[in-house]
Design a protein around this motif. Structure first.
Motif, mmCIF file in Angstrom:
data_model
loop_
_atom_site.group_PDB
_atom_site.id
_atom_site.type_symbol
_atom_site.label_atom_id
_atom_site.label_comp_id
_atom_site.label_asym_id
_atom_site.label_seq_id
_atom_site.Cartn_x
_atom_site.Cartn_y
_atom_site.Cartn_z
ATOM 1 N N THR A 1 90.015 36.434 68.254
ATOM 2 C CA THR A 1 89.118 36.194 67.123
ATOM 3 C C THR A 1 87.708 36.594 67.533
ATOM 4 O OG1 THR A 1 90.456 34.370 66.296
ATOM 5 C CG2 THR A 1 88.167 34.460 65.561
ATOM 6 N N PHE A 2 87.071 37.390 66.699
ATOM 7 C CA PHE A 2 85.731 37.905 66.969
ATOM 8 C C PHE A 2 84.691 36.957 66.403
ATOM 9 C CE2 PHE A 2 82.112 40.664 65.874
ATOM 10 C CZ PHE A 2 81.900 41.271 67.097
ATOM 11 N N ASP A 3 83.703 36.585 67.214
ATOM 12 C CA ASP A 3 82.631 35.682 66.791
ATOM 13 C C ASP A 3 81.498 36.519 66.195
ATOM 14 O OD1 ASP A 3 80.416 33.965 66.598
ATOM 15 O OD2 ASP A 3 81.046 32.806 68.350
ATOM 16 N N GLU A 4 81.476 36.607 64.871
ATOM 17 C CA GLU A 4 80.490 37.449 64.185
ATOM 18 C C GLU A 4 79.061 36.963 64.392
ATOM 19 O OE1 GLU A 4 81.770 39.223 60.261
ATOM 20 O OE2 GLU A 4 83.243 37.585 60.472
ATOM 21 N N GLU A 5 78.848 35.646 64.442
ATOM 22 C CA GLU A 5 77.494 35.111 64.648
ATOM 23 C C GLU A 5 76.970 35.462 66.035
ATOM 24 O OE1 GLU A 5 76.588 31.068 63.602
ATOM 25 O OE2 GLU A 5 77.946 31.150 61.878
ATOM 26 N N GLU A 6 77.822 35.318 67.044
ATOM 27 C CA GLU A 6 77.416 35.665 68.409
ATOM 28 C C GLU A 6 77.026 37.144 68.475
ATOM 29 O OE1 GLU A 6 79.112 35.301 72.955
ATOM 30 O OE2 GLU A 6 80.542 35.854 71.381
ATOM 31 N N PHE A 7 77.841 38.000 67.874
ATOM 32 C CA PHE A 7 77.573 39.431 67.897
ATOM 33 C C PHE A 7 76.297 39.756 67.122
ATOM 34 C CE2 PHE A 7 78.365 43.864 66.426
ATOM 35 C CZ PHE A 7 78.403 44.473 67.673
ATOM 36 N N ALA A 8 76.088 39.140 65.978
ATOM 37 C CA ALA A 8 74.892 39.398 65.167
ATOM 38 C C ALA A 8 73.618 39.068 65.942
ATOM 39 C CB ALA A 8 74.949 38.600 63.867
ATOM 40 N N GLY A 9 73.675 38.052 66.818
ATOM 41 C CA GLY A 9 72.509 37.666 67.609
ATOM 42 C C GLY A 9 72.356 38.454 68.897
ATOM 43 N N SER A 10 73.238 39.399 69.132
ATOM 44 C CA SER A 10 73.207 40.166 70.380
ATOM 45 C C SER A 10 72.477 41.493 70.193
ATOM 46 C CB SER A 10 74.631 40.447 70.863
ATOM 47 O OG SER A 10 75.219 41.480 70.087
ATOM 48 N N ILE A 11 72.129 42.115 71.308
ATOM 49 C CA ILE A 11 71.508 43.442 71.260
ATOM 50 C C ILE A 11 72.486 44.460 70.682
ATOM 51 C CG2 ILE A 11 72.093 43.941 73.680
ATOM 52 C CD1 ILE A 11 68.980 45.193 71.785
ATOM 53 N N HIS A 12 73.752 44.346 71.028
ATOM 54 C CA HIS A 12 74.748 45.279 70.498
ATOM 55 C C HIS A 12 74.894 45.109 68.987
ATOM 56 C CE1 HIS A 12 76.644 45.239 74.778
ATOM 57 N NE2 HIS A 12 75.681 46.135 74.690
ATOM 58 N N GLY A 13 74.897 43.862 68.527
ATOM 59 C CA GLY A 13 75.011 43.596 67.088
ATOM 60 C C GLY A 13 73.792 44.050 66.317
ATOM 61 N N SER A 14 72.598 43.859 66.892
ATOM 62 C CA SER A 14 71.374 44.258 66.185
ATOM 63 C C SER A 14 71.326 45.776 65.985
ATOM 64 C CB SER A 14 70.130 43.779 66.923
ATOM 65 O OG SER A 14 69.956 44.495 68.132
ATOM 66 N N LEU A 15 72.036 46.502 66.858
ATOM 67 C CA LEU A 15 72.094 47.963 66.735
ATOM 68 C C LEU A 15 73.323 48.419 65.956
ATOM 69 C CD1 LEU A 15 70.989 48.771 70.367
ATOM 70 C CD2 LEU A 15 69.657 49.128 68.282
ATOM 71 N N GLU A 16 74.088 47.449 65.437
ATOM 72 C CA GLU A 16 75.291 47.735 64.660
ATOM 73 C C GLU A 16 76.238 48.682 65.392
ATOM 74 O OE1 GLU A 16 74.224 48.884 60.674
ATOM 75 O OE2 GLU A 16 72.916 47.154 60.425
ATOM 76 N N MET A 17 76.419 48.422 66.677
ATOM 77 C CA MET A 17 77.299 49.264 67.467
ATOM 78 C C MET A 17 78.742 49.077 67.025
ATOM 79 S SD MET A 17 75.538 48.878 71.200
ATOM 80 C CE MET A 17 76.780 49.848 72.003
ATOM 81 N N PRO A 18 79.476 50.162 66.897
ATOM 82 C CA PRO A 18 80.878 50.061 66.484
ATOM 83 C C PRO A 18 81.747 49.498 67.607
ATOM 84 C CG PRO A 18 80.246 52.363 66.777
ATOM 85 C CD PRO A 18 79.014 51.545 66.988
#
Length: 190
Positions: free
Chosen positions: A76-93
């Motif tokens: 299960t992918f934690d979308e909130e954790e990713f959104a708060g990350s550098i990778h998430g802020s850059l919308e990395m695939p």
């Protein structure tokens, strides 16, 4: 009509443009990391580069598999954790790091334990962070791993790919990260 089609193509290609991943302070120098656009074959399969496609399954609560060791691996992918990350802020695939995923069904998970999974996934960091990975090859953790100590720290033990934050020089979080494995030393230091 042509404008609409061009806008759609632009929306599909937006993640493929060259991304400036970030500036990382390294001592007195600065490292700039660029990601090149995927090749033409990748652009022919935009669904593969769309995180929403991956999250169609991986946002489901309780998605997991049992490894041969009997341990449970959460998928299960934690979308909130990713959104708060550098990778998430850059919308990395997702597939930028999970390079072996090209469709469904996915390749069989070959890890026999959670530790084995961590060691296997650690290699995924080298695609964008080759210099940092190379720089760690002569540290005590790498030496211990090379000597056969599979409990020795690797990149993903300290830097979660899904939750990685921008590095901050002299951050108070660095010693706290070290404390996870070195609590006696940390307590003595404190």
């Amino acid at each position: 009509m042509k404008r609409h089609a061009a806008a759609e193509r632009g929306a599909v290609r937006r993640p493929f443009r060259i991304l400036l991943v970030g500036l990382v302070a390294v001592g007195l120098g600065v490292t700039v990391l660029f990601l090149a656009a995927p090749d033409a074959a990748a652009e022919e399969d935009p669904q593969r580069w769309n995180n929403e496609f991956c999250l169609g399954c991986h946002r489901a609560e309780g998605m997991q598999t049992t490894l041969p060791s009997g341990e449970t691996l959460s998928l299960t992918f934690d979308e909130e954790e990713f959104a708060g990350s550098i990778h998430g802020s850059l919308e990395m695939p997702c597939v930028l790091c999970h390079t072996n995923i090209e469709g469904f069904p996915h390749p069989e998970i070959t890890a026999t334990s959670l530790r084995d999974w961590t060691l296997q996934r650690n290699e995924g960091c080298t695609g964008c962070h080759q210099d940092e990975f190379t720089d760690t090859r002569d540290n005590v953790h790498a030496a211990a791993l090379e000597a056969g100590n599979t409990a020795a720290a690797v990149c993903t033990d300290c830097h979660s790919g899904h939750g990685a934050t921008r590095p901050v020089a002299h951050s108070p979080e660095v010693p706290l990260t070290c404390r996870a494995c070195h609590s006696q030393i940390y307590d003595l230091y404190q």
